[in-house]
Every structure is written in C-alpha cells, then in structure tokens.
Design a protein around this motif. Structure first.
Motif, mmCIF file in Angstrom:
data_model
loop_
_atom_site.group_PDB
_atom_site.id
_atom_site.type_symbol
_atom_site.label_atom_id
_atom_site.label_comp_id
_atom_site.label_asym_id
_atom_site.label_seq_id
_atom_site.Cartn_x
_atom_site.Cartn_y
_atom_site.Cartn_z
ATOM 1 N N GLU A 64 -4.755 -76.212 -13.301
ATOM 2 C CA GLU A 64 -4.561 -76.672 -14.755
ATOM 3 C C GLU A 64 -3.211 -76.334 -15.220
ATOM 4 O OE1 GLU A 64 -6.295 -76.444 -19.222
ATOM 5 O OE2 GLU A 64 -7.137 -75.488 -17.722
ATOM 6 N N GLY A 65 -2.486 -77.065 -15.538
ATOM 7 C CA GLY A 65 -0.925 -76.768 -15.995
ATOM 8 C C GLY A 65 0.162 -76.978 -14.583
ATOM 9 N N GLY A 66 -0.401 -77.153 -13.623
ATOM 10 C CA GLY A 66 0.485 -77.331 -12.541
ATOM 11 C C GLY A 66 1.228 -76.034 -12.174
ATOM 12 N N LEU A 67 2.125 -76.125 -11.141
ATOM 13 C CA LEU A 67 2.620 -74.893 -10.351
ATOM 14 C C LEU A 67 3.469 -74.025 -11.412
ATOM 15 C CD1 LEU A 67 3.509 -73.634 -7.779
ATOM 16 C CD2 LEU A 67 5.253 -75.266 -7.796
ATOM 17 N N SER A 68 4.271 -74.697 -12.299
ATOM 18 C CA SER A 68 5.211 -73.910 -13.297
ATOM 19 C C SER A 68 4.233 -73.049 -14.098
ATOM 20 C CB SER A 68 6.100 -74.745 -14.003
ATOM 21 O OG SER A 68 5.220 -75.672 -14.629
ATOM 22 N N PHE A 128 16.734 -69.898 -7.740
ATOM 23 C CA PHE A 128 15.501 -69.523 -8.279
ATOM 24 C C PHE A 128 15.508 -70.166 -9.996
ATOM 25 C CE2 PHE A 128 13.733 -66.933 -5.041
ATOM 26 C CZ PHE A 128 12.060 -66.626 -5.619
ATOM 27 N N TRP A 129 16.767 -69.960 -10.486
ATOM 28 C CA TRP A 129 16.965 -70.409 -11.796
ATOM 29 C C TRP A 129 16.659 -72.002 -11.882
ATOM 30 C CZ3 TRP A 129 20.269 -73.766 -14.485
ATOM 31 C CH2 TRP A 129 20.043 -73.934 -15.848
ATOM 32 N N VAL A 130 17.276 -72.646 -10.899
ATOM 33 C CA VAL A 130 17.358 -74.238 -10.892
ATOM 34 C C VAL A 130 15.803 -74.592 -10.640
ATOM 35 C CG1 VAL A 130 17.934 -76.224 -9.752
ATOM 36 C CG2 VAL A 130 19.664 -74.428 -10.231
ATOM 37 N N ALA A 131 15.129 -73.683 -9.668
ATOM 38 C CA ALA A 131 13.847 -74.148 -9.176
ATOM 39 C C ALA A 131 12.813 -74.028 -10.550
ATOM 40 C CB ALA A 131 13.374 -73.337 -8.260
ATOM 41 N N ALA A 132 13.179 -72.771 -11.308
ATOM 42 C CA ALA A 132 12.272 -72.588 -12.405
ATOM 43 C C ALA A 132 12.367 -73.712 -13.586
ATOM 44 C CB ALA A 132 12.636 -71.143 -12.999
ATOM 45 N N GLN A 133 13.612 -73.983 -13.676
ATOM 46 C CA GLN A 133 14.197 -75.214 -14.898
ATOM 47 C C GLN A 133 13.297 -76.414 -14.390
ATOM 48 O OE1 GLN A 133 15.487 -73.805 -17.375
ATOM 49 N NE2 GLN A 133 15.513 -71.946 -16.037
ATOM 50 N N LEU A 134 13.255 -76.766 -12.990
ATOM 51 C CA LEU A 134 12.656 -78.145 -12.795
ATOM 52 C C LEU A 134 11.169 -77.761 -12.504
ATOM 53 C CD1 LEU A 134 15.372 -78.945 -9.905
ATOM 54 C CD2 LEU A 134 15.182 -80.018 -12.424
ATOM 55 N N GLY A 135 10.508 -76.770 -12.681
ATOM 56 C CA GLY A 135 9.159 -76.452 -12.424
ATOM 57 C C GLY A 135 8.744 -76.447 -11.154
ATOM 58 N N LEU A 136 9.474 -76.050 -10.304
ATOM 59 C CA LEU A 136 9.122 -76.105 -8.942
ATOM 60 C C LEU A 136 8.660 -74.720 -8.267
ATOM 61 C CD1 LEU A 136 12.213 -78.282 -7.560
ATOM 62 C CD2 LEU A 136 9.895 -78.975 -8.095
ATOM 63 N N ASN A 137 8.909 -73.793 -8.962
ATOM 64 C CA ASN A 137 8.344 -72.425 -8.844
ATOM 65 C C ASN A 137 7.261 -71.845 -9.754
ATOM 66 O OD1 ASN A 137 9.894 -71.818 -6.236
ATOM 67 N ND2 ASN A 137 11.232 -70.272 -7.614
ATOM 68 N N ALA A 138 6.343 -70.997 -9.063
ATOM 69 C CA ALA A 138 5.553 -70.375 -10.167
ATOM 70 C C ALA A 138 6.180 -69.025 -10.917
ATOM 71 C CB ALA A 138 4.422 -69.558 -9.215
ATOM 72 N N THR A 139 5.765 -68.598 -11.717
ATOM 73 C CA THR A 139 6.330 -67.500 -12.657
ATOM 74 C C THR A 139 6.172 -66.314 -11.627
ATOM 75 O OG1 THR A 139 5.807 -68.255 -14.676
ATOM 76 C CG2 THR A 139 6.173 -65.947 -14.450
ATOM 77 N N ALA A 177 11.443 -71.231 -3.760
ATOM 78 C CA ALA A 177 11.614 -70.103 -2.887
ATOM 79 C C ALA A 177 11.395 -70.353 -1.319
ATOM 80 C CB ALA A 177 10.082 -69.351 -3.041
ATOM 81 N N PHE A 178 10.606 -71.543 -0.896
ATOM 82 C CA PHE A 178 10.280 -72.353 0.320
ATOM 83 C C PHE A 178 11.870 -72.451 0.697
ATOM 84 C CE2 PHE A 178 10.209 -75.732 3.181
ATOM 85 C CZ PHE A 178 9.323 -75.172 4.229
ATOM 86 N N VAL A 179 12.855 -73.383 0.153
ATOM 87 C CA VAL A 179 13.986 -73.671 0.382
ATOM 88 C C VAL A 179 15.134 -72.842 0.486
ATOM 89 C CG1 VAL A 179 15.989 -75.071 -0.397
ATOM 90 C CG2 VAL A 179 13.672 -75.953 -0.663
ATOM 91 N N GLY A 180 14.959 -71.607 -0.456
ATOM 92 C CA GLY A 180 15.950 -70.397 -0.346
ATOM 93 C C GLY A 180 15.425 -69.649 0.745
ATOM 94 N N ASN A 181 14.480 -69.395 1.204
ATOM 95 C CA ASN A 181 14.052 -68.418 2.395
ATOM 96 C C ASN A 181 14.193 -69.086 3.591
ATOM 97 O OD1 ASN A 181 12.680 -65.926 1.763
ATOM 98 N ND2 ASN A 181 11.883 -67.070 0.211
ATOM 99 N N ALA A 182 14.122 -70.586 3.566
ATOM 100 C CA ALA A 182 14.496 -71.438 4.727
ATOM 101 C C ALA A 182 15.994 -71.168 5.029
ATOM 102 C CB ALA A 182 14.114 -72.946 4.584
ATOM 103 N N VAL A 183 16.844 -71.308 3.912
ATOM 104 C CA VAL A 183 18.321 -71.252 4.102
ATOM 105 C C VAL A 183 18.485 -69.798 4.560
ATOM 106 C CG1 VAL A 183 20.712 -71.155 3.131
ATOM 107 C CG2 VAL A 183 18.894 -73.025 2.515
#
Length: 256
Positions: free
Chosen positions: A44-48, A127-138, A206-212
């Motif tokens: 419930e609420g999704g990833l973010s 991480f900041w961009v991903a958080a703003q886009l709701g692509l990361n968990a807290t 986190a997936f993208v960042g760790n891949a890089v």
C-alpha cells in the motif's frame, strides 16, 4: 597401483563452483532483494512509502544485540574465505592474485579515497533525484540503538560489506569468468548487474547507482588487478553513510 588424487578442473566444474559460491553469498542476497522490491512495489502506498533499513537491532538486550551483530559480521565473511580457498587451487598465491595483500598501503589508500569521492558525490545526487521521483524506498542506513558499541559495530559492518562485496563480486567472480573465457564486456556487465541486483531492496535509484559503481570498480580491477583499493573506497562510503546517519540530526536526512 597409482591413485590419481588430482585432476584438471573443467569449465563445467568452475561454472558450478562459481554458482555455489554466489548462491551462498551475494547471489542469494540478489534473490532476496528481488523479492523485497516486488513486495515494496505491491504494498500500500507504493515504493516511496516503504522503508529499507540497514544495520538493524537484533535484540532489545544490549549485550545480546552486540553478540548478534558481531556474529553476523563474522559469518558474513565466511564466503570470502571460501572464495580465497578455492582460488588457491590456481597457480600462485590467491591473496596476491586478487591484490588483497599489503604491499602498497599508501597507493591503495590514495586510490581508494579517490574512488570513494568519484562514486560518493554523484551517488548522493542520484539518490536525491530518485527520492524526488519516488523511485527509492526511504533509506535508513543505521537503525541501531545509541549505545557505546554502536559506532565500532557500524565501522566493522562497513568493512564487512566492503570485503565481502569486492572480493566476491569483483575479485573472485571476474577471475572465474575470465577462466571461463567470457568476453570482457560480459564480465564487467555481469559483475555490475550482480552488485546492482542485491541493492534492489532499496529501490531503482540504488540499482542504477550501484550498477554504475560496479562498472567503475570492475574496470579499475581489470586495469590494476588489485581489490584492496576497492575495499578502501567501499568502506569509506559505508562508514560515512552509517556514521553520518547515526550521529547527525535526523532532520538532515529527510530527503533519503
């Protein structure tokens, strides 16, 4: 009669060995992380709205908690010893082959610090961009109680993470894949994607960042054949993240 005690190691045996080592270590973590991200996406609420907590307490009793933390660190490093032991079947000293020795402490520290800066600063922005886009968990990097042993345990946990990941995902895996005659591009991609996959529980940023990070570290290893600078870099990144979150005001980290 002569009994043959040794025989050449076939490509099939090397492949099976590699899968077993990964299955006992970070390959297993990647599977759990995949299940975790699916659970967060469908909650419930999704990833973010979900939380990914690291270094969590294991008991309400402080000394029992400390015991669990230390045991977790020790047993998490056993796959590293297994990987080095298995590499000992190859010609040469596996510690020197992986670049785990202490021959170049100054250079290893300098290169590791440089890599940490190269990865860390853009990583914060991502991480900041991903958080703003709701692509990361807290993300909660440190969730241990405020006790006398918290800081030493967090530092030990940072070194445990760095030793486990860099020896297995870079040193061991890339050595075995080269012996299996994989193309260099495929080796780098496999190492980077494995690193990214066991961080999926934190989210897609986190997936993208760790891949890089995995690509950079893999290319560095191919050039230098030394894991030690990677361990230094990874440990520095984790120490800053863990201790920063544990010691600084939590209001500074609302963007995570």
């Amino acid at each position: 009669m002569t009994v043959e005690l040794t025989r050449p190691v076939s490509r099939r045996m090397l492949g099976t060995e590699t899968l077993l080592v990964l299955g006992l270590s970070l390959g297993q973590s990647a599977v759990y992380a995949t299940v975790s991200i699916i659970a967060k996406l469908t909650a419930e609420g999704g990833l973010s709205k979900q939380t990914a907590a690291l270094n969590t307490s294991a008991s309400t009793r402080p000394y029992l908690d400390l015991t669990y933390q230390l045991l977790g660190i020790v047993f998490a490093l056993l796959p590293v010893l297994l990987a080095v032991h298995l590499l000992a079947r190859d010609p040469g000293d596996p510690v020197r082959t992986l670049g785990l020795d202490g021959r170049r402490p100054g250079a290893d520290l300098a290169q590791g610090t440089g890599l940490a800066a190269l990865i860390g600063l853009p990583g914060l922005a991502l991480f900041w961009v991903a958080a703003q886009l709701g692509l990361n968990a807290t993300l909660v990097p440190a969730a241990l109680p405020d006790l006398w042993w918290t800081v030493p345990v967090l530092i030990l946990a940072a070194f445990q993470n760095s030793i486990l990941e860099e020896v297995i995902v870079v040193g061991y895996l890339m050595t075995r894949l080269r012996q299996l005659q994989w193309r260099l591009a495929a080796i780098v991609a496999t190492s980077a994607l494995l690193r990214a996959s066991y961080h999926l529980y934190q989210g897609f940023g986190a997936f993208v960042g760790n891949a890089v990070m995995g690509v950079v570290f893999s290319l560095f290893y191919l050039r230098t054949r030394r894991v030690m600078p990677l361990i230094v870099a990874h440990a520095l990144l984790d120490i800053v993240a863990f201790l920063g979150y544990a010691l600084l005001p939590k209001s500074w980290f609302t963007w995570l």
